[in-house]
Design a protein around this motif. Structure first.
Motif, PDB file in Angstrom:
ATOM      1  N   THR A 231      96.232 -74.620  -4.543  1.00 35.24           N
ATOM      2  CA  THR A 231      96.213 -73.717  -5.689  1.00 35.24           C
ATOM      3  C   THR A 231      97.241 -72.608  -5.506  1.00 35.24           C
ATOM      4  OG1 THR A 231      93.837 -74.116  -5.827  1.00 35.24           O
ATOM      5  CG2 THR A 231      94.717 -72.317  -7.148  1.00 35.24           C
ATOM      6  N   HIS A 249      91.371 -67.290  -3.273  1.00 35.31           N
ATOM      7  CA  HIS A 249      90.739 -68.493  -3.822  1.00 35.31           C
ATOM      8  C   HIS A 249      89.416 -68.763  -3.113  1.00 35.31           C
ATOM      9  CE1 HIS A 249      89.993 -72.845  -4.224  1.00 35.31           C
ATOM     10  NE2 HIS A 249      90.683 -72.777  -5.350  1.00 35.31           N
ATOM     11  N   LEU A 252      86.836 -66.229  -4.492  1.00 30.04           N
ATOM     12  CA  LEU A 252      86.415 -66.487  -5.864  1.00 30.04           C
ATOM     13  C   LEU A 252      85.615 -67.775  -5.987  1.00 30.04           C
ATOM     14  CD1 LEU A 252      89.622 -65.470  -7.843  1.00 30.04           C
ATOM     15  CD2 LEU A 252      87.481 -64.221  -7.621  1.00 30.04           C
ATOM     16  N   SER A 253      86.081 -68.818  -5.308  1.00 28.04           N
ATOM     17  CA  SER A 253      85.367 -70.088  -5.449  1.00 28.04           C
ATOM     18  C   SER A 253      84.001 -70.019  -4.783  1.00 28.04           C
ATOM     19  CB  SER A 253      86.192 -71.244  -4.884  1.00 28.04           C
ATOM     20  OG  SER A 253      86.415 -71.065  -3.521  1.00 28.04           O
ATOM     21  N   GLY A 276      86.362 -74.126  -7.204  1.00 26.89           N
ATOM     22  CA  GLY A 276      87.715 -74.200  -6.649  1.00 26.89           C
ATOM     23  C   GLY A 276      88.605 -75.069  -7.510  1.00 26.89           C
ATOM     24  N   LEU A 279      89.656 -73.174 -10.530  1.00 29.36           N
ATOM     25  CA  LEU A 279      90.756 -72.257 -10.221  1.00 29.36           C
ATOM     26  C   LEU A 279      92.065 -73.034 -10.115  1.00 29.36           C
ATOM     27  CD1 LEU A 279      89.072 -69.943  -7.571  1.00 29.36           C
ATOM     28  CD2 LEU A 279      89.857 -69.280  -9.845  1.00 29.36           C
ATOM     29  N   LEU A 282      93.381 -73.744 -13.480  1.00 31.51           N
ATOM     30  CA  LEU A 282      93.996 -72.541 -14.047  1.00 31.51           C
ATOM     31  C   LEU A 282      95.403 -72.348 -13.474  1.00 31.51           C
ATOM     32  CD1 LEU A 282      91.118 -69.899 -14.087  1.00 31.51           C
ATOM     33  CD2 LEU A 282      92.265 -70.953 -16.038  1.00 31.51           C
TER      34      LEU A 282
END
Lengths: 313, 444, 260
Positions: A231, A249, A252-253, A276, A279, A282
């Motif tokens: 990512t 990441h 957040l995940s 994940g 994300l 995104l």
């Protein structure tokens, strides 16, 4: 599954924090080590290691009786080394190519691990499902420790230790890892011997994989290793930034995934990976470096006769 | 047709079902595995097995729902499940391709991303209830295969078998050399797509047998074993199918006697065991075969080296008819009596040496003379060549000549002689023997 | 003073001999070109000197010492095709990498290193691109970045693998000027080169290589029809065949040591 009722559930904050922290520390360590795996095009090897450490972990568990022990790390490490040796043995001594050698090696070891669990399942409290699915939920069953007036399950401490120390090691070895991954010949000329660096990286991978096992289960460890790096790679142009974004990441995940899991009642590990993946999607669309939308926009700007500016300056 | 097949199968015992399933597994997974190994796409196979998983789970859900609504009789309808699995598999492969076209991510990372996210999706679906029989997909269920599962496996395997047979040549060319396939006018994209679909089917079959994670074990290990056993592609396919069936049958029987636990891991370990056996004992490529070949050659080289030294001693003493003393031999070879005796016995055993005077004098037999003269000629010609043509330094020559002289064939010797102008002496001035000439020194 | 010396250097790669008994003595302060046909082992020679590729026989000395002890004095510029251009590093990052050798793996990068990197980039004309990711450059620009890295290394011996491959004419002359400048500073520059004609113009000395060392010496002396024919003419086929056979069928050893 009545979704309306689901959103009404008040998620116990304690669980959110515990599970979230457990997943975060695990994901943090994995993200840092895993980014280098991605940079070196070694995602497959990461997958293999994550499966290969199973018999080592199971054997260690059968000896010490608890998942909360440093012996698991040793077991995992030895198992990982065994896997690497097997791959070398098959690949270099016969006409079998590396990808097949990796496949033979990790499936055998994984099968061995699952068999061991199956045979001993009755005698010890290790459920094969735990291995496949992860068992963050079981954290609740462990004794507590106290820090700053707050209570935490004890395994959380080891997750934190593993995650933080892996991050620190990667930071310290950053230069060596960077040069070896980018230009092995130059690295060799500086004395950073490729074979040694590879071994160290494998060792680090085995190290972080042990916690990852417990958080998301054997099969999803690969996600924790490579999703953050992949990512971040779509979003940044320089390695330090990629490592940082990979860590973000991971955060957040983990938080997002745990929240999803607790609200929807799905497996925590799967939820973290799906978060994940979200994300990643995104980043795929909007990533400043490689995002589809960004690229389309660039092309439109160029088409309008404006000076095409590289997105990377 | 379904009902007939179903009726026929439901009458059979669990073990028989498992055996038939093994055949299906062999046909599908064994055949496709050959291609996967040769195309070096083991990771791609791994990705497919993980990507198919949510499809299978969804298929179970869908099938159950359709059954409740009355659209199908069976809550575990094989066609529905297979269809959903195919959709998921093809979707996974498509995502990998799209990622490849739109980002800088390398293939390994792309496969890893799809593999894990799809699999997580499958696990997440369990949150909505666990349909009966889905556990079997995770761990395999050879021991508990029922008629419905078998129908699915047989159907998929049949399709795979027929397709591979019909398209074996195009598939082979596309796998080996895509550029050439284009050249021949093959529709490469369609063939690759077909391969992905067939592989997905093979994956579904294997999943029923050994579970998601170990699908790779069935795809890769038997095919790799076959690769060690033969150099010919059709035979490799046959061996691969055979080994898959063996592993599957063996594993099922073995696991049945050990425990209640799923047969998947045992089958995988049986496949590995077969691989290990082939690794060691395969003719030509196995460890044992290579060891014997090396050993045979090492013995020959040693024998020739001894003969060479005897020749040298003979030459120094002017080729006396009584031969050479054991003492002189020991000095030349720098050995003690024991070591010398060992070597002499070896030569005698090979019929190259005859001992006279109570064993004190050594005389070469006619065969021994021929071999000695030949190897000395090779050695001296090679030295001359290296010195003249390849500008070798004096202190290098002996090391390399030591090995090459034993491997020079007659054709290479003739070329050397021609290129060097049929020389009579080597760089040190020693004469180059002519093995075809009558022996100067013989038995008699 | 001798910059580089090898004795009986032999390298086997996957049972095929690539270099066979190379003896060479290279004096310092020269601009030397290595030429030979494809597959002659030119790149391998440099890699074997660096220790990147393992030799199955012979030894190498740089400035009179074993290579491991002299590594800090060697600057290596690899072939461009072996680099992953999508790796997340900028032009400046690559130039800075040149300073890592003398800096060591753990000390912080300081102003001194940044200055050296900047100067190196300036010298090759790439300073304006400092913040660009390396994939967004032309072939010539990419080559210059790696040269800048080599300059930043501030080495005494430079080993360059086909620095002129796929590079535009302007960049090529710029690089040659740079190499000559290095030579006038007393450095030794050894370059693997693919084009015979330009080799004659650019280099003081030539090393003719075809698995074996065919000749080494001042360009004028070595650039003769006879020697060139020997290098490119394929007369050493018997040697390479037999050496390959020895490696393949023999007990697998060209020399007592094991192959990599």
């Amino acid at each position: 599954m009545d979704l309306l009722a689901a959103t009404d559930i008040i998620i116990p904050t304690k669980l959110l924090v515990w599970f979230g922290l457990a997943c975060f520390f695990t994901a943090l360590g994995c993200s840092q080590v895993g980014t280098f795996l991605v940079m070196r095009k070694m995602s497959l090897v990461g997958d293999a290691i994550s499966h290969s450490v199973l018999p080592g972990i199971v054997l260690a568990f059968l000896v010490v009786g608890t998942l909360d022990s440093p012996w698991l790390l040793i077991g995992a490490g030895l198992s990982g080394v065994l896997a690497t040796l097997l791959i070398e043995l098959i690949h270099y001594r016969s006409r079998i190519k590396q990808d097949a050698a990796i496949g033979i090696s990790f499936t055998s070891l994984f099968a061995l691990g699952v068999l061991l669990i199956g045979l001993k399942a009755g005698k010890v409290d290790l459920d094969p499902d735990c291995v496949i699915f992860g068992q963050v939920e079981y954290l609740q069953g462990y004794p507590r420790v106290e820090w700053w007036g707050l209570e935490f399950p004890r395994p959380l401490v080891s997750f934190a230790v593993v995650g933080v120390s892996a991050t620190v090691v990667v930071a310290v070895l950053y230069r060596i890892l960077l040069v070896s991954s980018f230009d092995p010949s130059l690295a060799a000329s500086y004395g950073y011997f490729p074979a040694v660096v590879q071994l160290v990286l494998m060792g680090l991978t085995s190290f972080v994989v042990v916690s990852a096992f417990q958080a998301v289960g054997a099969i999803l460890v690969i996600a924790l290793l490579i999703l953050p790096g992949a990512t971040a790679y779509l979003c940044a142009n320089r390695l330090p930034m990629i490592l940082l974004l990979a860590g973000v990441h991971a955060l957040l995940s983990s938080v997002g995934g745990v929240w999803l899991a607790l609200s929807l009642g799905i497996n925590t590990g799967a939820a973290v990976v799906l978060a994940g993946g979200g994300l990643f999607t995104l980043a795929w669309l909007f990533g400043p470096v490689d995002g589809v939308v960004v690229r389309l926009w660039m092309r439109r700007r160029a088409g309008e006769g404006r000076e095409p500016v590289s997105a990377c300056e | 047709m379904n009902m007939i097949l179903g009726a026929g199968l439901s009458g059979l015992s669990g073990l028989t079902l498992a055996l038939i399933a093994s055949l299906a597994l062999g046909l599908a997974s064994g055949l496709l595995g050959t291609f996967v190994v040769l195309r070096r796409e083991s990771l791609f196979g791994d990705m497919l097995s993980h990507a198919v998983f949510p499809g299978v789970v969804a298929g179970f859900f869908l099938s159950g729902w359709l059954a409740r609504e009355g659209w199908v009789e069976n809550a575990k309808n094989p066609l529905v499940i297979l269809f959903c699995a195919l959709v998921a598999g093809v979707l996974g492969a498509m995502v990998v391709t799209v990622l490849g076209n739109s980002t800088r991510l390398k293939q390994d990372a792309r496969l890893g991303v799809v593999l894990s996210v799809f699999f997580a999706g499958g696990i997440a679906l369990f949150g909505f209830g666990e349909p009966a029989g889905v556990q079997g997909v995770l761990y395999g269920q050879m021991a508990a295969i029922d008629a419905t599962d078998l129908r699915l496996m047989l159907g998929a395997a049949a399709i795979v078998g027929v397709a591979v047979f019909l398209f074996r040549r195009p598939l082979l060319v596309v796998s080996f050399d895509e550029g050439y396939a284009h050249n021949l006018g093959y529709p490469v994209t369609w063939l690759t797509l077909m391969f992905s679909v067939l592989l997905t089917m093979a994956v579904v079959v294997a999943m029923q047998a050994v579970g998601v994670v170990l699908v790779s074990a069935m795809l890769i290990t038997p095919a790799a074993t076959a690769h060690l056993m033969t150099d010919r592609f059709p035979r490799m396919m046959v061996f691969s199918v055979l080994f898959t069936i063996l592993a599957s049958v063996g594993g099922t029987l073995l696991s049945g006697s050990i425990s209640d636990f799923a047969a998947g891991p045992v089958i995988a370990l049986c496949a590995t065991a077969l691989f290990v056996v082939a690794y060691v004992f395969a003719p030509r490529h196995g460890l044992a075969a290579r060891f014997w070949r090396d050993r045979g050659q090492r013995q020959r080289i040693q024998r020739e080296n001894v003969l060479k030294d005897i020749y040298r001693v003979l030459e120094r003493e002017g080729f006396p008819a009584e031969g050479v003393t054991v003492g002189a031999f020991e000095a030349e070879r720098r050995l003690d009596r024991e070591g010398a005796e060992r070597e002499l016995k070896m030569l005698e055993h090979a019929g190259a040496l005859i001992r006279r005077n109570g064993g004190e004098r050594l005389v070469l037999s006619e065969e021994g003379w021929r071999q000695a003269a030949r190897v000395v000629r090779n050695h001296r010609l090679w030295e001359l060549y290296l010195t003249n043509e390849a500008e070798y330094q004096a202190d290098h020559v002996h090391d390399d000549a030591e090995i090459v002289e034993h491997l020079l064939g007659e054709e290479a010797i003739q070329r050397l002689e021609a290129e060097l102008g049929f020389p009579k002496t080597d760089p040190h001035g020693s004469p180059i023997p002519q093995p075809s000439a009558p022996p100067i020194h013989t038995t008699s | 003073m001798i910059a580089l010396e090898t004795h009986d250097l032999t390298v086997t790669y996957r049972k095929r001999p690539v270099l066979y008994g190379i003896d060479v003595v290279i004096p310092e302060g020269n601009l030397i070109g290595i030429v030979g046909p494809n597959g002659a082992g030119k790149s391998t020679l440099i890699k074997a000197v660096m220790g990147v590729v393992r030799s199955t026989g012979g030894w190498v000395k740089v400035f009179g010492k074993p290579v491991k002890e002299s590594l800090k004095r060697i600057g290596y510029v690899p072939q461009r095709e072996s680099i992953d251009w999508e790796f997340p590093v900028t032009v400046m990052d690559v130039a800075l990498m040149g300073t890592y050798g003398k800096l060591g793996p753990f000390r912080w990068v300081g102003e001194e290193q940044r200055r050296r990197a900047r100067e190196a980039l300036e010298r090759v004309g790439m300073l304006p691109y400092a913040k660009r990711q390396i994939g967004n450059l032309s072939g010539g620009q990419q080559q210059r970045v790696f040269l800048a890295r080599a300059l930043a290394q501030d080495s005494d011996l430079y080993l360059m693998d086909e620095p002129f491959a796929g590079v535009d004419a302007a960049t090529e002359s710029a690089i040659v000027e740079l190499l000559k400048e290095l030579r006038s500073q007393g450095k030794t520059v050894i370059v693997v080169h693919h084009d015979l004609q330009s080799a004659r113009e650019y280099f003081d000395m030539l090393l003719l290589l075809n698995m074996r060392l065919v000749a080494f010496g001042p360009t004028a002396e070595v650039f003769t029809t006879e020697l060139l024919q020997k290098t490119y003419g394929g007369r050493l086929t018997i040697l390479s065949e037999m050496a390959e056979k020895a490696a393949r069928e023999g007990t697998g050893k060209l020399h007592p040591k094991n192959e990599p």
